[in-house]
Design a protein around this motif. Structure first.
Motif, PDB file in Angstrom:
ATOM      1  N   GLY A  43      53.143  41.168  36.659  1.00 27.28           N
ATOM      2  CA  GLY A  43      52.328  42.258  35.775  1.00 27.28           C
ATOM      3  C   GLY A  43      51.248  42.977  36.678  1.00 27.28           C
ATOM      4  N   ILE A  44      50.392  43.413  35.771  1.00 27.76           N
ATOM      5  CA  ILE A  44      49.167  44.008  36.431  1.00 27.76           C
ATOM      6  C   ILE A  44      47.771  43.628  35.384  1.00 27.76           C
ATOM      7  N   ASN A  45      46.734  43.652  36.549  1.00 24.51           N
ATOM      8  CA  ASN A  45      45.372  43.206  35.759  1.00 24.51           C
ATOM      9  C   ASN A  45      44.379  44.041  36.745  1.00 24.51           C
ATOM     10  N   LEU A  46      43.323  44.626  35.879  1.00 22.50           N
ATOM     11  CA  LEU A  46      42.602  45.701  36.491  1.00 22.50           C
ATOM     12  C   LEU A  46      41.467  45.799  35.692  1.00 22.50           C
ATOM     13  N   PHE A  47      40.301  46.155  36.639  1.00 21.36           N
ATOM     14  CA  PHE A  47      38.997  46.484  36.277  1.00 21.36           C
ATOM     15  C   PHE A  47      38.592  47.702  37.071  1.00 21.36           C
ATOM     16  N   LEU A  48      38.251  49.003  36.353  1.00 26.61           N
ATOM     17  CA  LEU A  48      37.874  49.951  36.913  1.00 26.61           C
ATOM     18  C   LEU A  48      36.686  50.596  36.460  1.00 26.61           C
ATOM     19  N   ALA A  49      35.994  51.569  37.230  1.00 28.88           N
ATOM     20  CA  ALA A  49      34.675  52.250  36.618  1.00 28.88           C
ATOM     21  C   ALA A  49      34.637  53.461  37.393  1.00 28.88           C
ATOM     22  N   GLY A  50      34.275  54.519  36.502  1.00 28.32           N
ATOM     23  CA  GLY A  50      33.898  55.747  37.064  1.00 28.32           C
ATOM     24  C   GLY A  50      33.640  56.773  36.078  1.00 28.32           C
TER      25      GLY A  50
END
Length: 254
Positions: A43-50
């Motif tokens: 699967g996928i695990n994400l932490f993003l900001a902007g």
């Protein structure tokens, strides 16, 4: 302009994680996003900001792939981007447990408990069948020290790969109870709940197992800080957020 922070994961089979990594990295770089995206065959695990428009555009493009249509990011806001760079990596697991029989992408999910139901059960002191309810923290000990549910079971693990051994040592303590495993955003407690179910069946332990849907962050979003003390540790430069999902500098760990 305030910065939008998202966290999200999804257990889903990914046959070519390296190719996906390249695509997602290029999209995020083009939108000037910062954070971490982990991809594995599970699967996928994400932490993003902007900027909000850029973050949501990236998520919409990912959701256009039918494998990721169910992604449901949790959102919070900050005055600055809490990441210094963009990392998109392929890993053996999106959350390391070192237990190959636990593959949420290949098995039915353990029952997921909505935040509102957990609050109601904690308000009344038992589940709807009168069984005692316990919350089980699946996070690292230093995270628990920043904040946790009142009276939560805390086995003081130093890393998630220690969780199976902790269950082996303590599973008898869960007999006769309704156990709600929880973590920051849901990824650890999803694997943990599957392992708890497996162990309960194998050893005849009468325990009902749930995972808290969306973890602490979704609980804060939907019902606030009821039955929770302190803040929630997050793995970015904010270090912790309070039940209003605002950065909490008082919780910085030295």
């Amino acid at each position: 302009m305030p910065v939008l922070n998202i966290s999200c994961y999804l257990f889903v089979a990914i046959e070519a994680p390296d190719a996906l990594r390249d695509t997602l990295h290029e999209r995020a770089r083009a939108l000037d996003l910062k954070g971490t995206v982990l991809i594995a065959e599970e699967g996928i695990n994400l932490f993003l900001a902007g900027p909000a428009e850029a973050v949501r555009a990236w998520v919409d493009a990912l959701r256009a792939d039918p494998r990721f249509a169910a992604l449901a990011p949790k959102e919070s806001w900050s005055d600055a981007v809490p990441f210094r760079k963009l990392l998109v990596k392929v890993k053996p697991e999106i959350i390391r447990m070192n237990h190959p029989t636990i593959r949420p992408d290949q098995a039915p999910r353990a029952p997921a408990l909505p935040a509102a139901t957990l609050r109601r059960w904690l308000d009344q002191g038992h589940d709807d069948d009168g069984r005692p309810v316990v919350t089980l923290d699946t996070r690292n000990a230093f995270e628990v020290d920043v904040g946790a549910f009142d009276g939560a079971i805390d086995w003081r693990i130093a890393k998630f790969s220690e969780f199976p051994a902790a269950v082996q040592a303590h599973r008898a303590e869960l007999a006769g109870k309704t156990v709600v495993s929880y973590c920051t955003g849901g990824i650890r407690c999803e694997k943990a709940a599957l392992y708890l179910e497996q162990e309960a069946r194998a050893h005849g332990v009468d325990a009902r197992i749930y995972q808290l849907e969306g973890g602490i962050l979704k609980y804060f979003e939907e019902v606030g800080g009821a039955h929770y003390h302190g803040d929630c540790f997050v793995f970015d430069e904010r270090r912790a957020v309070d039940p209003e999902l605002a950065a909490s500098p008082e919780s910085v760990i030295e």
